[in-house]
Design an enzyme around this catalytic site. Sequence first.
Site, PDB file in Angstrom:
ATOM      1  N   HIS A 147       0.774  -1.179   0.137  1.00 38.60           N
ATOM      2  CA  HIS A 147       0.062   0.048   0.057  1.00 38.60           C
ATOM      3  C   HIS A 147       0.875   1.438   0.065  1.00 38.60           C
ATOM      4  O   HIS A 147       0.585   2.321  -0.574  1.00 38.60           O
ATOM      5  CB  HIS A 147      -0.969  -0.099   1.205  1.00 38.60           C
ATOM      6  N   CYS A 189       1.306   3.102  -3.317  1.00 35.81           N
ATOM      7  CA  CYS A 189       0.489   4.474  -3.580  1.00 35.81           C
ATOM      8  C   CYS A 189       1.821   5.368  -3.080  1.00 35.81           C
ATOM      9  O   CYS A 189       2.519   4.940  -2.278  1.00 35.81           O
ATOM     10  CB  CYS A 189      -0.575   4.678  -2.546  1.00 35.81           C
TER      11      CYS A 189
END
Length: 461
Positions: A147, A189
């Site tokens: 992530h 991300c």
Amino acid sequence: MAVRHGVLSLVLLAVVLVVRVESGKNWALVVAGAKDYNNYFSQACSCHAYDTLRNNSIPKENIVYMSYDDVANDPENPVKGNIVNVAGGPNLYPGCKADYRKEEVTPEVFLKVLTGDKEGVKKLIGRDGKVIASGPDDHVFVYMIDHGGPGIFCFPGFVPLHNTDLNNAFKQMHREKRYKEMVVYLEACESGSMFEGILPKDIDIYAISSANAHESGWMCCYDTFRQVYVGSYFGNGWAYNTDTANLHKETLYQQYELMKKACNASGTVSHPTQYGNLSMNSEVLAQYQAKAEGYQPGVCVSTLEEVDNTLRSEFSFADIDLNNPAIDMVPIATAARRLIESRDLSGEKREELKAELRHMMLVKEKAESLTKDLVKAALFSPRGLTERDILAGKERVFNSECYKTALSLFSARCPGIDMGKYPFARRNLQAFINLCNHQPQTDVMNAILEVTEKYGICRAL
Ligand SMILES: *[C@@H]1O[C@H](CO)[C@@H](O)[C@H](O)[C@H]1NC(C)=O
Ligand SMILES: *[C@@H]1O[C@H](CO)[C@@H](O)[C@H](O)[C@H]1NC(C)=O
Ligand SMILES: *[C@@H]1O[C@H](CO)[C@@H](O)[C@H](O)[C@H]1NC(C)=O
């Protein structure tokens, strides 16, 4: 005739020499940074990468795979011992054996493995472990997926690897002549923030991030049977391309261009970005993703086009595109899709999912308002910047010590906003970076103590 034949051979030889990869060994390090069935994509993309590199005849002893490895046999997985990277795709799991599993998958172990520190690994985990034991003639390839967050790549359970520590490890490896050249693909991300302004251009490292420093990456490939997203645009894009391309012809630059295209689908765009020594763009993929000899191009599993063909219709929840959610929205998108699509859910399961969704939306909202209050509290004696500047600013990490301390303190004081479980809350971390760049560290820490005390959600588990 013999002469002409000889000339032809010379010409052929010249051509062969141009595309021939350099001698030395190939090494690869593959990392899945996420755990839990919801985060299936992370172990699926990394497992695919491992499989692909092995099939491309990089020897087992030269690849290290770190994965929490809970997805294949998770109780929620309807097919035990199975991991696919696209719905209907082949089972990749039998091919990928993690060298470090469960609690061994940490930033500390990763850094020791990367820098070839066998002793250091043993000290940390109490056993011998495989490391990247590369030398001055060798080529190293690293693929990491998770992530992420601004200035961080996270290991299972929101244990951050900071950009400063990653780049210090790179510099150390360069000093110690642990590689000739190294290529890093990092998918998360805000993954550009791991390299931007910090990866030197003169240490023979070339990196591609799946997103720039300030944006999300995107998911693809929801599998309605497994009820999870099984792939991502960047991860599936490069691995399927490598599975099908002629690695002795295709260059790093060509794959980069393909990644940019793959990450610009269905109206959701992230911007894969290059860093480091861009002269390496002209090198062929075989230099990093396959061993020179013994590699046969053309092992085709699936294609990017197939990946692209997933449902395209409008389908959203709370402004989240449920076909292609941002990577950090995966927990919300997964729960929403399960609720919307599963006709055979029991009433009880339905209520459970609704409660889970409501709680996640609450955490998201509270994390945002807490961040605003935190900024206000930390600016009680502002050093030239306004609350707006701090909340909107997109600065790089200049005070890594402060950022590290702030993250640890926040995690300790606010387990209710667990950023491992709720990756979408990480979007607020940019404000922590900006605060640390401008305010005294004590002001930032005091503000964290003050607001986490005020917010009941911090103690909600
Ligand atoms: C690797 O090779 C095996 C055996 O040929 C094959 O079953 C598998 O699908 C291949 N994996 C990839 C990712 O190409
Ligand atoms: C970048 O890489 C190329 C090709 O390997 C090399 O010749 C050049 O010296 C490198 N540039 C720097 C600044 O290190
Ligand atoms: C994304 O694709 C669209 C349509 O193909 C194109 O117009 C646009 O320029 C692309 N955007 C980026 C950032 O590459």
